[in-house]
Design a protein around this motif. Structure first.
Motif, PDB file in Angstrom:
ATOM      1  N   SER A   1       0.828  -1.208   0.000  1.00 19.46           N
ATOM      2  CA  SER A   1       0.000   0.000   0.000  1.00 19.46           C
ATOM      3  C   SER A   1       0.865   1.263   0.000  1.00 19.46           C
ATOM      4  O   SER A   1       0.528   2.246  -0.674  1.00 19.46           O
ATOM      5  N   ILE A   2       1.980   1.251   0.730  1.00 19.31           N
ATOM      6  CA  ILE A   2       2.871   2.413   0.711  1.00 19.31           C
ATOM      7  C   ILE A   2       3.537   2.551  -0.653  1.00 19.31           C
ATOM      8  O   ILE A   2       3.579   3.644  -1.237  1.00 19.31           O
ATOM      9  N   GLU A   3       4.057   1.453  -1.175  1.00 22.06           N
ATOM     10  CA  GLU A   3       4.733   1.486  -2.468  1.00 22.06           C
ATOM     11  C   GLU A   3       3.802   1.992  -3.569  1.00 22.06           C
ATOM     12  O   GLU A   3       4.168   2.845  -4.393  1.00 22.06           O
ATOM     13  N   ILE A   4       2.591   1.453  -3.603  1.00 22.34           N
ATOM     14  CA  ILE A   4       1.651   1.815  -4.662  1.00 22.34           C
ATOM     15  C   ILE A   4       1.261   3.285  -4.555  1.00 22.34           C
ATOM     16  O   ILE A   4       1.172   3.993  -5.577  1.00 22.34           O
ATOM     17  N   LEU A   5       1.052   3.767  -3.344  1.00 23.31           N
ATOM     18  CA  LEU A   5       0.712   5.183  -3.191  1.00 23.31           C
ATOM     19  C   LEU A   5       1.869   6.082  -3.614  1.00 23.31           C
ATOM     20  O   LEU A   5       1.656   7.138  -4.223  1.00 23.31           O
ATOM     21  N   LEU A   6       3.086   5.691  -3.289  1.00 22.13           N
ATOM     22  CA  LEU A   6       4.240   6.472  -3.754  1.00 22.13           C
ATOM     23  C   LEU A   6       4.272   6.536  -5.279  1.00 22.13           C
ATOM     24  O   LEU A   6       4.497   7.607  -5.869  1.00 22.13           O
ATOM     25  N   GLN A   7       4.039   5.400  -5.921  1.00 23.48           N
ATOM     26  CA  GLN A   7       3.984   5.376  -7.380  1.00 23.48           C
ATOM     27  C   GLN A   7       2.843   6.233  -7.907  1.00 23.48           C
ATOM     28  O   GLN A   7       3.010   6.992  -8.873  1.00 23.48           O
ATOM     29  N   ALA A   8       1.685   6.111  -7.290  1.00 23.08           N
ATOM     30  CA  ALA A   8       0.517   6.857  -7.747  1.00 23.08           C
ATOM     31  C   ALA A   8       0.727   8.360  -7.629  1.00 23.08           C
ATOM     32  O   ALA A   8       0.189   9.138  -8.438  1.00 23.08           O
ATOM     33  N   HIS A   9       1.524   8.761  -6.638  1.00 25.58           N
ATOM     34  CA  HIS A   9       1.816  10.187  -6.468  1.00 25.58           C
ATOM     35  C   HIS A   9       3.011  10.646  -7.301  1.00 25.58           C
ATOM     36  O   HIS A   9       3.436  11.798  -7.186  1.00 25.58           O
ATOM     37  N   GLY A  10       3.556   9.743  -8.101  1.00 25.42           N
ATOM     38  CA  GLY A  10       4.604  10.130  -9.036  1.00 25.42           C
ATOM     39  C   GLY A  10       5.999  10.160  -8.470  1.00 25.42           C
ATOM     40  O   GLY A  10       6.884  10.813  -9.045  1.00 25.42           O
ATOM     41  N   ILE A  11       6.249   9.456  -7.383  1.00 29.93           N
ATOM     42  CA  ILE A  11       7.616   9.397  -6.843  1.00 29.93           C
ATOM     43  C   ILE A  11       8.472   8.555  -7.774  1.00 29.93           C
ATOM     44  O   ILE A  11       8.163   7.389  -8.039  1.00 29.93           O
TER      45      ILE A  11
ATOM     46  N   HIS B   1      12.406   6.099  13.446  1.00 29.41           N
ATOM     47  CA  HIS B   1      11.916   4.980  14.262  1.00 29.41           C
ATOM     48  C   HIS B   1      10.578   4.524  13.703  1.00 29.41           C
ATOM     49  O   HIS B   1       9.577   5.242  13.785  1.00 29.41           O
ATOM     50  N   SER B   2      10.576   3.349  13.101  1.00 27.58           N
ATOM     51  CA  SER B   2       9.358   2.777  12.524  1.00 27.58           C
ATOM     52  C   SER B   2       9.664   1.343  12.117  1.00 27.58           C
ATOM     53  O   SER B   2      10.804   0.881  12.237  1.00 27.58           O
ATOM     54  N   TRP B   3       8.642   0.636  11.632  1.00 29.82           N
ATOM     55  CA  TRP B   3       8.865  -0.663  11.013  1.00 29.82           C
ATOM     56  C   TRP B   3       9.517  -0.442   9.664  1.00 29.82           C
ATOM     57  O   TRP B   3       9.337   0.569   8.992  1.00 29.82           O
ATOM     58  N   PHE B   4      10.285  -1.417   9.220  1.00 31.53           N
ATOM     59  CA  PHE B   4      11.140  -1.319   8.039  1.00 31.53           C
ATOM     60  C   PHE B   4      10.377  -0.969   6.763  1.00 31.53           C
ATOM     61  O   PHE B   4      10.923  -0.341   5.855  1.00 31.53           O
ATOM     62  N   SER B   5       9.105  -1.366   6.693  1.00 32.94           N
ATOM     63  CA  SER B   5       8.332  -1.117   5.465  1.00 32.94           C
ATOM     64  C   SER B   5       8.303   0.357   5.078  1.00 32.94           C
ATOM     65  O   SER B   5       8.269   0.687   3.891  1.00 32.94           O
ATOM     66  N   THR B   6       8.296   1.239   6.060  1.00 31.75           N
ATOM     67  CA  THR B   6       8.160   2.669   5.766  1.00 31.75           C
ATOM     68  C   THR B   6       9.285   3.153   4.860  1.00 31.75           C
ATOM     69  O   THR B   6       9.040   3.851   3.869  1.00 31.75           O
ATOM     70  N   SER B   7      10.511   2.796   5.184  1.00 30.05           N
ATOM     71  CA  SER B   7      11.646   3.231   4.364  1.00 30.05           C
ATOM     72  C   SER B   7      11.885   2.300   3.183  1.00 30.05           C
ATOM     73  O   SER B   7      12.258   2.748   2.087  1.00 30.05           O
ATOM     74  N   GLU B   8      11.671   1.011   3.395  1.00 31.95           N
ATOM     75  CA  GLU B   8      11.863   0.025   2.332  1.00 31.95           C
ATOM     76  C   GLU B   8      11.008   0.342   1.112  1.00 31.95           C
ATOM     77  O   GLU B   8      11.453   0.200  -0.044  1.00 31.95           O
ATOM     78  N   ALA B   9       9.783   0.789   1.347  1.00 27.23           N
ATOM     79  CA  ALA B   9       8.860   1.084   0.252  1.00 27.23           C
ATOM     80  C   ALA B   9       9.377   2.238  -0.607  1.00 27.23           C
ATOM     81  O   ALA B   9       9.195   2.248  -1.832  1.00 27.23           O
ATOM     82  N   VAL B  10      10.024   3.201   0.028  1.00 31.51           N
ATOM     83  CA  VAL B  10      10.568   4.346  -0.717  1.00 31.51           C
ATOM     84  C   VAL B  10      11.643   3.869  -1.675  1.00 31.51           C
ATOM     85  O   VAL B  10      11.648   4.215  -2.877  1.00 31.51           O
ATOM     86  N   THR B  11      12.562   3.067  -1.175  1.00 27.92           N
ATOM     87  CA  THR B  11      13.637   2.551  -2.013  1.00 27.92           C
ATOM     88  C   THR B  11      13.091   1.650  -3.117  1.00 27.92           C
ATOM     89  O   THR B  11      13.600   1.655  -4.250  1.00 27.92           O
ATOM     90  N   ALA B  12      12.050   0.887  -2.818  1.00 28.87           N
ATOM     91  CA  ALA B  12      11.483  -0.050  -3.789  1.00 28.87           C
ATOM     92  C   ALA B  12      10.951   0.645  -5.040  1.00 28.87           C
ATOM     93  O   ALA B  12      10.939   0.043  -6.119  1.00 28.87           O
ATOM     94  N   VAL B  13      10.517   1.894  -4.913  1.00 28.71           N
ATOM     95  CA  VAL B  13      10.001   2.616  -6.086  1.00 28.71           C
ATOM     96  C   VAL B  13      11.070   3.529  -6.689  1.00 28.71           C
ATOM     97  O   VAL B  13      10.782   4.331  -7.581  1.00 28.71           O
ATOM     98  N   GLY B  14      12.305   3.405  -6.197  1.00 30.53           N
ATOM     99  CA  GLY B  14      13.402   4.184  -6.750  1.00 30.53           C
ATOM    100  C   GLY B  14      13.732   5.446  -5.984  1.00 30.53           C
ATOM    101  O   GLY B  14      14.660   6.170  -6.338  1.00 30.53           O
ATOM    102  N   GLY B  15      12.983   5.731  -4.916  1.00 31.51           N
ATOM    103  CA  GLY B  15      13.222   6.932  -4.139  1.00 31.51           C
ATOM    104  C   GLY B  15      14.326   6.753  -3.112  1.00 31.51           C
ATOM    105  O   GLY B  15      14.924   5.679  -2.980  1.00 31.51           O
ATOM    106  N   VAL B  16      14.585   7.810  -2.380  1.00 37.45           N
ATOM    107  CA  VAL B  16      15.619   7.811  -1.342  1.00 37.45           C
ATOM    108  C   VAL B  16      14.971   8.208  -0.017  1.00 37.45           C
ATOM    109  O   VAL B  16      14.475   9.326   0.128  1.00 37.45           O
ATOM    110  N   PRO B  17      14.957   7.311   0.972  1.00 38.19           N
ATOM    111  CA  PRO B  17      14.398   7.684   2.274  1.00 38.19           C
ATOM    112  C   PRO B  17      15.338   8.633   3.008  1.00 38.19           C
ATOM    113  O   PRO B  17      16.542   8.370   3.121  1.00 38.19           O
ATOM    114  N   ILE B  18      14.781   9.730   3.481  1.00 37.90           N
ATOM    115  CA  ILE B  18      15.539  10.707   4.259  1.00 37.90           C
ATOM    116  C   ILE B  18      15.009  10.658   5.685  1.00 37.90           C
ATOM    117  O   ILE B  18      13.856  10.994   5.941  1.00 37.90           O
TER     118      ILE B  18
END
Length: 371
Positions: free
Chosen positions: A63-73, A84-101
């Motif tokens: 759901s995070i990955e798809i929303l990032l894609q849908a918003h054009g990331i 501080h979060s579960w890994f999915s939050t940052s992992e999803a950013v990298t999965a769509v080609g973005g960079v988690p800051i």
């Protein structure tokens, strides 16, 4: 006495007849993929949150990955996330080609510190993902204000906060879109992996649904390369059955959390800090102590399960070693990660269990005077 960290069987037994009936209907109708049970839950959950659109998907990470894609990331775009979060939050950013800051969090609140966000914004920054961690909303007024100032997208991560509120508004309704996980142990959980996306933006909703359905706009009409991320009919039916119980379950969690707080106040530990305008739904009840491991081990010996959510700050995980971060870069997240302990909390906890928990905690904490 044995006290599990969470008791999904107890929840099932509390609504057994409803669950058994709906599972039987799904199997009888062979309504396993798509169909009216999925549509029903999407409508039910959208109505619960008072948003226009809910799109079911396979899990919270999708759901995070798809929303990032849908918003054009796109590749190289920066997305601000809490340290501080579960890994999915940052992992999803990298999965769509973005960079988690990564941005450090607020002490004893565990959510992103808005005061530290702007210094991390660059011309490549495109979005912020505030995580409503442990069941408490992030400080959305400040986050939305920063996002509007810098023209950034806000995608709420609500994986642990079903029904939580910020100033009277449910989380998931405050940003441009929001991600939910319905993992079995969540406040609203399926009987396997499941997720959902919500938004009031019809274009984002249409694009997210298309991505999750192999990029199709109608069967066999693939406009883009998407993915297969569908909410199963069985899970959808179970979620629709559970949803009417969610508010009562949350109130039960809040009541147990209030008793924890009252009992533990005065012991040499840090308790959750909840600002007045937040409606915390206590997916987790998290304390802090320098003797965390000792407390955890002694509770285990007394038959009480606990957990640590999460033992390492995200930027300090091996997955991000190439970024060269140290604990001094995220002092609050790093410090708290060594001290946090999640105590058992679920709406079906009974008086006997609570009394035994308090007895065990009193026995252990009275012997440990160092916070």
């Amino acid at each position: 006495m044995k006290i599990p960290f969470v008791d999904l069987h107890a929840q099932y037994m509390s609504i057994k007849a409803e669950i058994d009936d709906v599972i039987k209907r799904v199997i009888t109708e062979s309504a396993f993929i798509g169909g009216h049970y999925v549509q029903q839950f999407e409508n039910d959950f959208a109505n619960y949150l008072n948003v226009n659109y809910c799109i079911g998907c396979a899990n919270g990470t999708d759901s995070i990955e798809i929303l990032l894609q849908a918003h054009g990331i796109n590749r190289g775009d920066e997305v601000i996330v809490p340290a501080h979060s579960w890994f999915s939050t940052s992992e999803a950013v990298t999965a769509v080609g973005g960079v988690p800051i990564f941005v450090d969090v607020l002490p004893n609140q565990y959510v992103i510190n808005p005061a530290l966000i702007e210094e991390k914004i660059t011309p490549r920054t495109k979005a912020i993902i505030p995580v409503h961690l442990y069941g408490m909303a992030a400080d959305m007024d400040d986050i939305i204000s920063i996002a509007e100032k810098h023209n950034l997208i806000v995608i709420e991560d609500c994986a642990q906060a079903h029904g939580a509120m910020y100033k009277g508004r449910k989380v998931g309704t405050l940003g441009h879109s929001a991600s939910f996980s319905f993992y079995p142990g969540k406040n609203l959980g399926a009987y396997g992996d499941a997720g959902g996306m919500v938004t009031n933006d019809s274009k984002i909703a249409d694009f997210a649904r298309m991505i999750a359905r192999h990029g199709q706009k109608g069967k066999h009409n693939h406009l883009i390369e998407g993915r297969n991320s569908r909410l199963d009919g069985l899970h959808a039916a179970i979620l629709s059955t559970k949803l009417p119980h969610l508010n009562l379950w949350n109130e039960s969690r809040r009541s147990i959390a209030a008793r924890y707080t009252e009992f533990l106040n005065g012991f040499p530990i840090n308790l959750p800090e909840v600002p007045e305008e937040r409606y915390h739904v206590y997916h987790l009840y998290v304390i802090q102590s320098d003797r965390r491991d000792l407390i955890k081990d002694q509770l285990k010996l007394m038959g009480i399960d606990t957990a640590i959510h999460y033992p390492t700050a995200l930027p300090l995980l091996p997955a991000y070693a190439h970024r060269g971060y140290t604990s001094s870069d995220f002092p609050i997240a790093a410090y708290q990660a060594d001290r946090i302990l999640s105590l058992p909390i679920y709406s079906e906890m009974n008086e006997e269990q609570i009394d035994y928990l308090f007895y065990a905690l009193d026995t252990i904490l009275s012997k440990n005077t160092v916070p």
